[in-house]
Design an enzyme around this catalytic site. Structure first.
Site: not given
Ligand code: G6P
Ligand code: MG
Length: 218
Positions: A8, A10, A48, A114-115
């Protein structure tokens, strides 16, 4: 036999979990929603839209307003990640990714974000991954196993041969649902259902992971 690790992003390789929190916090403050760090713990690994739904706690809004709030949070998040450099890798992350490659095993990314692609580019670790599965790869996100199955499929390996490394309860559930051995990073309340638990990747080597997972490496 372990042939790959699926990470993973983040909260595992870099502290963007903090940036997701600050993005949601700013939105919540602007809209007058109560939102604390404790609330945010339940949002780790959650996509998100689902994150916003949890923050809204049952309040309903027209779809355009929901989309606008998701976009606003993402705009704040994007501004934070512009500052990311290789120095923002969490301690032990690069060492472990490199060690896995040097041992002839594979690395994959399994992030609901998505980032994620932009973040690993900025961290300067894209070249260390054999496969990247992100928020665009599958419909059903964690705790469904689909994202990790997508990563394992790209690697051409069965789940039992890929160890998932996660900081989120939803991620550990996804690993369990897919039949992946799992390593949880963080407190027991969050990752207590993982097969092995460490506070972080700091100082953690492949031998430590194998030992904790009860796996013989050869
Ligand atoms: C990861 C993070 C979440 C986040 C999700 C979507 O799972 O742990 O905190 O909401 O990604 O991320 P995004 O950049 O697409 O909003
Ligand atoms: Mg995480």
């Amino acid at each position: 036999m372990i042939r790959a690790f699926i990470f993973d992003l983040d909260g595992v390789l870099t502290d963007t979990a903090e940036y997701h929190y600050r993005g949601w916090k700013r939105l919540a403050d602007e809209e007058g929603f109560a939102f604390s760090r404790d609330d945010n713990e339940h949002l780790r690994g959650v996509p998100r839209r689902e994150s916003l739904m949890l923050i809204l706690k049952g309040r309903t809004y027209p779809e355009p307003k929901i989309l606008e709030m998701m976009e606003r949070k993402n705009k704040y998040y994007l501004a934070f990640i512009q500052e990311i450099t290789p120095r923002d890798l969490l301690p032990g992350a690069r060492e472990l990714l490199e060690e896995i490659r040097a041992a002839g095993l594979k690395n994959a990314l399994g992030s609901a974000s998505k980032n994620a692609g932009e973040v690993i580019e900025r961290l300067g670790i894209r070249y260390l991954f054999d496969a990247v599965s992100d928020g665009f790869s599958v419909e059903r996100q964690k705790p469904a196993p689909d994202l990790f199955l997508h990563a394992a499929d790209q690697l051409g390996l069965p789940p039992a041969e890929c160890v998932v490394v996660e900081d989120a309860a939803a991620g550990i559930e996804a690993a369990r649902a897919g039949g992946f051995p799992s390593v949880g990073l963080g407190p027991l309340e969050r990752v207590g259902r993982a097969d092995a638990i460490f506070p972080s990747l700091d100082g953690v080597h492949m031998t430590d992971l194998y030992k904790a997972l009860n796996i013989t490496s050869e």
